[in-house]
Design an enzyme around this catalytic site. Structure first.
Site, PDB file in Angstrom:
ATOM      1  N   GLU A 224       0.850  -1.189   0.000  1.00  0.00           N
ATOM      2  CA  GLU A 224       0.000   0.000   0.000  1.00  0.00           C
ATOM      3  C   GLU A 224       0.890   1.245   0.000  1.00  0.00           C
ATOM      4  OE1 GLU A 224      -2.882   2.187   3.309  1.00  0.00           O
ATOM      5  OE2 GLU A 224      -2.545   0.023   3.402  1.00  0.00           O
ATOM      6  N   ASP A 226       0.309   5.205   0.595  1.00  0.00           N
ATOM      7  CA  ASP A 226      -0.597   6.295   0.924  1.00  0.00           C
ATOM      8  C   ASP A 226      -0.040   7.598   0.357  1.00  0.00           C
ATOM      9  OD1 ASP A 226      -2.280   4.575   2.310  1.00  0.00           O
ATOM     10  OD2 ASP A 226      -1.222   4.864   4.203  1.00  0.00           O
ATOM     11  N   HIS A 240       3.788   1.550   2.716  1.00  0.00           N
ATOM     12  CA  HIS A 240       3.655   0.362   3.566  1.00  0.00           C
ATOM     13  C   HIS A 240       4.035  -0.858   2.722  1.00  0.00           C
ATOM     14  CE1 HIS A 240       1.008   2.382   6.638  1.00  0.00           C
ATOM     15  NE2 HIS A 240       0.661   3.116   5.586  1.00  0.00           N
TER      16      HIS A 240
END
Length: 483
Positions: A224, A226, A240
């Site tokens: 992930e 962000d 992540h």
């Protein structure tokens, strides 16, 4: 941090087993995807419009028993009824369930031109109810997610967070979901109905996984990135990493949790300028003035080996390009060259141990190279009031109670965010330097030419743009500052 998943929710992953018993596509509500054109740009100065669209995830959908649409397939009533869902034959549960389309206005999603507005609350005639919308970017075929392969490239998004107080989180992020939405024999709906969600939080609350009931509290995991988590008072961006490529399952509390042997980095290696000692850089009336729209450009720079070495943030407001501030009072960075961006040294200085253990910058870059799915969401949190994002004394200027969803609903229920003019491509290809730059070290390309006229509606003002050379970012991309 991705939006948490709560029941009712239906999710299917890449490795769904084939089954003769398929979950059905419902016929009660048609699925009409909101159009949301985006642009892909090249260093030669050409941006090509893609006729992409948006799709909401299954969290927002009616997922019901075929025999009785009033019974949710995610409910205890369904899962504990052996005539509807036999625990000894989980495939039979899928055959008894249907996933419906949705009316997007009813979940707080409004798309006009190349802009989408997300609302947290809707008035139902008696009270404001939370809808917390989340949508994914669909490819032009309307059946698969649009793959963004951003290693060595950049992503630009215009944002308007002026209507977001403390406690709200408007998020733009990338998830390494399967591009088909994990379409399979047991999941014919696929990406066209928003299936296949995963993120680095590995939430274990999904009652369905792989087209079958989630009877052992598994989690759906994947890398992930962000890009943007923010309101008008604070913001952060955070990579992540996970232990495996693509979407996969974790099966125990330890495996799905933080620290070893956790398979994903839940905390990430985040950068929040307030947290680092620069409280005057971002916010209402500050250097980056969140009371007016602006553009965020996120660059994924590589080293000579072609590996991700730096995640760099630029802001563009009133035509001026401003790199993320390198100002910090944090002594942890005294021994490194900190330039306001995320690097391996930055993450080591922050002691982002799970991020580094699970691949660090190299691992994040590999996920970006494979391709990730773009996600937009808006949410708040009753558990922590979003203090990890904007709360005093460390993360933002908000006090201990300002982010309480009950206060937001009572005092400013019409909270919303607008994202628009999404474009991605080679470094320097998505923006113009016509308004100047505050600092050195910004890489840009030639002036940009769009392949078609576009019309952008931003906060009620329509801006018509004709094809031709860029005279300024504020003009060509429909950027309209408003008080």
């Amino acid at each position: 941090m991705a939006t948490p998943l709560f029941a009712p929710f239906f999710i299917l992953l890449l490795f769904s087993p084939a089954s003769a018993h398929a979950q059905q596509i419902g016929t009660l509500t048609p699925e009409l995807h909101p159009r949301f054109p985006t642009q892909q740009c090249t260093s030669s100065g050409i941006c090509t419009t893609k006729q992409t669209s948006l799709v909401t995830d299954a969290l927002s959908r009616h997922f019901h028993s075929v025999s009785d649409p009033s019974v949710s397939c995610a409910s205890v009533d369904f899962l504990s009824n052996p005539s509807l869902c036999d625990p000894d034959d989980p495939a039979s549960c899928a055959a008894n369930c249907a996933l419906e389309g949705i009316e997007y206005g009813g979940i707080g999603v409004s798309a006009v031109g190349s802009a989408v507005t997300l609302r947290q609350y809707l008035f139902d005639g008696a009270e404001y109810r939370a809808v917390s919308p989340r949508v994914y970017l669909l490819a032009e075929d309307g059946e698969n997610y649009e793959p963004l392969t951003l290693l060595g490239q950049e992503l630009a998004v215009d944002v308007d967070v002026s209507g977001l107080p403390c406690g709200m989180n408007s998020a733009v992020y990338l998830s390494e979901m399967d591009l088909s939405g994990s379409r399979s024999e047991s999941n014919p709906a696929g990406a066209g109905y928003g299936t296949g969600y995963c993120d680095a939080q590995c939430f274990r609350t999904a009652p369905w996984i792989n087209g079958l009931p989630n009877l052992n509290s598994s989690g759906a995991c994947c890398n992930e990135m962000d890009i943007w988590e923010a309101n008008s008072r604070a913001n952060s961006f955070t990579p992540h990493t996970c232990s495996s490529p693509g979407s996969f399952l974790c099966s125990s509390e330890a495996e799905c949790g933080k620290g070893a042997p956790g398979v994903c980095d839940k905390d990430g290696c985040g950068l929040n300028t307030f947290n680092l000692g620069s409280p005057s850089f971002y916010g209402l009336g500050l250097d980056i003035d969140s009371s007016n729209p602006f553009t965020i450009v996120t660059q994924f720079l590589t080293n000579d080996a072609g590996e991700l070495s730096e995640i760099k943030r630029l802001y563009i407001q009133n035509g001026q390009v401003t790199p993320n501030t390198a100002e910090t009072t944090d002594s942890r960075f005294d021994g490194i060259s900190y330039e306001g961006s995320i690097t391996e040294d930055f993450c080591a200085a922050k002691n982002s141990s799970d991020y580094l253990r699970l691949g660090g910058m190299k691992g994040m870059g590999e996920a970006l190279a494979r391709g990730m799915v773009l996600v937009f969401s808006l949410w708040n949190s009753e558990g922590d009031f979003m203090s990890w994002l904007d709360g005093l004394p460390s993360n933002g200027p908000c006090n201990a109670t300002e982010g309480d969803p009950a206060l937001i609903r009572a005092q400013v229920p019409d909270v919303s965010v607008t994202f628009s003019n999404v474009r991605w491509g080679e470094i320097g290809s998505t923006f113009s330097m016509s308004g100047g730059v505050k600092e050195e070290g910004v890489v840009t390309g030639p002036d940009i030419v769009t392949d078609a006229a576009v019309a952008v509606e931003n906060r009620g003002t329509r801006v018509n743009v004709v094809t031709g050379p860029v005279l300024g970012l504020a003009v060509i991309f429909g950027f309209m500052a408003s008080a």
